[in-house]
Write a protein that holds these residues in place. Structure first.
Motif, PDB file in Angstrom:
ATOM      1  N   LEU A 363       2.301  -7.265  -0.333  1.00  0.00           N
ATOM      2  CA  LEU A 363       1.305  -6.368  -0.909  1.00  0.00           C
ATOM      3  C   LEU A 363       1.433  -4.969  -0.322  1.00  0.00           C
ATOM      4  N   ALA A 366       4.184  -3.312  -2.180  1.00  0.00           N
ATOM      5  CA  ALA A 366       3.741  -2.971  -3.528  1.00  0.00           C
ATOM      6  C   ALA A 366       2.839  -1.737  -3.506  1.00  0.00           C
ATOM      7  N   GLU A 367       1.968  -1.668  -2.505  1.00  0.00           N
ATOM      8  CA  GLU A 367       1.061  -0.512  -2.425  1.00  0.00           C
ATOM      9  C   GLU A 367       1.803   0.770  -2.066  1.00  0.00           C
ATOM     10  N   PHE A 376       0.426  -0.401 -10.491  1.00  0.00           N
ATOM     11  CA  PHE A 376       0.320  -1.554  -9.595  1.00  0.00           C
ATOM     12  C   PHE A 376       0.913  -2.816 -10.212  1.00  0.00           C
ATOM     13  N   ARG A 377       0.651  -3.068 -11.502  1.00  0.00           N
ATOM     14  CA  ARG A 377       1.142  -4.315 -12.092  1.00  0.00           C
ATOM     15  C   ARG A 377       2.658  -4.343 -12.130  1.00  0.00           C
ATOM     16  N   HIS A 380       3.724  -5.005  -8.575  1.00  0.00           N
ATOM     17  CA  HIS A 380       3.437  -6.409  -8.277  1.00  0.00           C
ATOM     18  C   HIS A 380       4.571  -7.302  -8.785  1.00  0.00           C
ATOM     19  N   LYS A 381       5.011  -7.044 -10.025  1.00  0.00           N
ATOM     20  CA  LYS A 381       6.075  -7.845 -10.619  1.00  0.00           C
ATOM     21  C   LYS A 381       7.400  -7.674  -9.886  1.00  0.00           C
ATOM     22  N   GLY A 384       7.222  -9.206  -6.339  1.00  0.00           N
ATOM     23  CA  GLY A 384       7.228 -10.666  -6.472  1.00  0.00           C
ATOM     24  C   GLY A 384       8.635 -11.194  -6.700  1.00  0.00           C
TER      25      GLY A 384
END
Length: 490
Positions: A363, A366-367, A376-377, A380-381, A384
């Motif tokens: 996270l 990602a941030e 963000f999405r 996130h992908k 991940g």
């Protein structure tokens, strides 16, 4: 002794069925001091002569010094046994007046209120100590980086200090609930008599003052019927037990060989009868079980009072063991947990090693992409997918090559520099992960410092309040003892 209308002796099996003697020893002292206050009031109102009062008080003082001398054989409860003891020592002319303008109905709830009042003070004091121990631990372990969990899976990185502060915050709420129940418990029912008061001129407020109550349960029906203050207290205790059980569960898991984050002190561990290498967290396991037992007692209490008619019913006798045993179990749990917290060893190196190999920095990465303009999405992908690639190879994210990172970005259709992302990934150390947190209440060093400081200030307020209550109750009992001595020596 109470059998005025029924003829002959009560059947022995029925007596055993009805008797509460086995649960009454914990309220005997309160029955004695309650009887002393009531007798003094009766004398002051002109219902008991001075010489009669002296005989009553002398007998009650003897019972206080030598409780084992009270014969409980054949008695339904300690109240009957104590009155018989007083009459036996003071004579019927004096001792027989002690129960004037009083019933077991207001007498028993008076005793339990005084007992629970003391338990609340004791439990609050123990909670203040436990929270203080957690804050000491938090202060000393702000640098102990470890994984934080959701669904028992590593979620983000935090610190051992952050866990200690989380426990402290939860226990503050528990403390507040228990602390606030005191005011509703500390009201005197004495003088309500059986259900409808008395035609005898008494002073209910005088006995309330002598016994350290804040006021009266004024309505005589309410005073002898209601038990909601006890239900509230045990409900607060049950919630507290749930908090303690969660802490115990964490300590049990973290002390396993597989985790090895903490080690409980030998004093707070047991061993196996067969396996010599074992060091078992048995106190934590019993604490975990006690939470279920206390919850069961609360449910039993709720079931007993449900649907009872107004006015005293003997069903209420069965509340006593549930209430007092739940209360004592909670006090014991808090004290054991306090000792465990203060003596456990924090394995910082093991925590750090688990954090270095963790994907819980995902996270944070990602941030960092978000801070560079990536939605963000989409971040996130992509991150991940990075974790998926690293997991396939069983390596930390920092071991992925720039080429592999570029391949993942391409598959994720994210237009971002592979070299820049590689730089972010390799720079995301456990310490950096913690340092980057900015939100209020996060595990960043600055926030932990602020939370410890605020918690200590809050705790000092509770500590002062508990001390004042204890001193007030003790002062009231000291004044009662002085009044007893004054009458005995007059």
């Amino acid at each position: 002794m109470y059998r005025s209308r029924p003829r002959g002796r009560m059947d022995d099996e029925v007596l055993r069925f009805l008797s509460s003697i086995q649960h009454d020893q914990s309220i005997l002292y309160y029955d004695i001091v309650g009887s002393e206050a009531h007798s003094i009031m009766l004398h002051e109102k002109g219902h008991v002569k001075l010489q009669e009062l002296k005989k009553i008080l002398a007998a009650l003082e003897e019972a206080k010094k030598n409780p084992g001398a009270i014969d409980t054989e054949g008695a339904e409860d300690i109240h009957e046994a104590l009155e018989a003891f007083v009459i036996g020592h003071a004579g019927m002319q004096a001792g027989g007046k002690m129960h004037t303008a009083r019933s077991r109905n207001d007498q028993v709830v008076l005793d339990i209120r005084m007992k629970v009042r003391d338990d609340i003070i004791t439990l609050c004091g123990a909670l203040v100590q436990l929270i203080g121990g957690l804050l000491d631990r938090a202060d000393k372990s702000k640098d102990a980086v470890m994984p934080l969990y959701t669904h028992t899976q590593q979620g983000q990185l935090g610190t051992f200090s952050h866990f200690m502060l989380a426990y402290a915050d939860a226990l503050f709420r528990d403390l507040e609930r228990v602390y606030n129940s005191f005011g509703r418990v500390n009201q005197s029912p004495l003088g309500a008599c059986a259900v409808g008061g008395t035609s005898i001129d008494i002073d209910r407020r005088r006995t309330a003052v002598l016994l350290g109550f804040d006021g009266l349960v004024k309505n005589s029906v309410d005073a002898t019927t209601s038990r909601d203050a006890f239900l509230e207290y045990v409900a607060a205790v049950a919630i507290l037990a749930g908090t303690l059980a969660r802490i115990a569960e964490d300590f049990i898991i973290w002390s396993t060989s597989e985790f090895g984050f903490i080690e409980l002190a030998d004093r707070y561990s047991s061993t196996s009868s067969a396996m010599p290498q074992k060091k078992n967290p048995d106190p934590m396991e019993i604490a975990r079980a006690k939470a279920a037992v206390i919850t069961g007692r609360l449910v039993a209490m709720l079931g007993i009072v449900k649907g009872l008619p107004s006015g005293y019913s003997r069903d209420l006798q069965e509340l006593k063991p549930q209430l007092l045993e739940a209360s004592q179990a909670a006090i014991d749990m808090v004290r054991v947990m306090d000792g465990a917290v203060r003596t456990l060893e924090v394995k910082k190196e093991r925590m750090l090693a688990a954090s270095k190999d963790s994907y819980a920095i995902a996270l944070d990465i990602a941030e960092q992409l978000v801070s560079r303009g990536v939605p963000f999405r989409a971040a996130h992908k992509a991150v991940g997918a990075l974790v998926g690639r690293a997991a396939e190879k069983s390596v930390p994210l920092s071991k992925l090559s720039e080429k592999e990172i570029g391949s993942v970005l391409k598959q994720s259709k994210l237009d971002f520099s592979p070299s820049e992302l590689a730089k972010i990934v390799r720079g995301m150390t456990p310490a950096r992960s913690i340092e980057l947190r900015r939100s209020e209440g996060s595990p960043s060093p600055k926030e932990q410092e602020a939370m410890v400081k605020a918690a200590r200030q809050r705790l000092a307020g509770f500590e002062e309040g508990v001390q004042k209550r204890a001193e007030f109750v003790k002062g009231s009992f000291d004044n009662l003892a002085k009044a007893v001595d004054r009458y005995l020596s007059s």
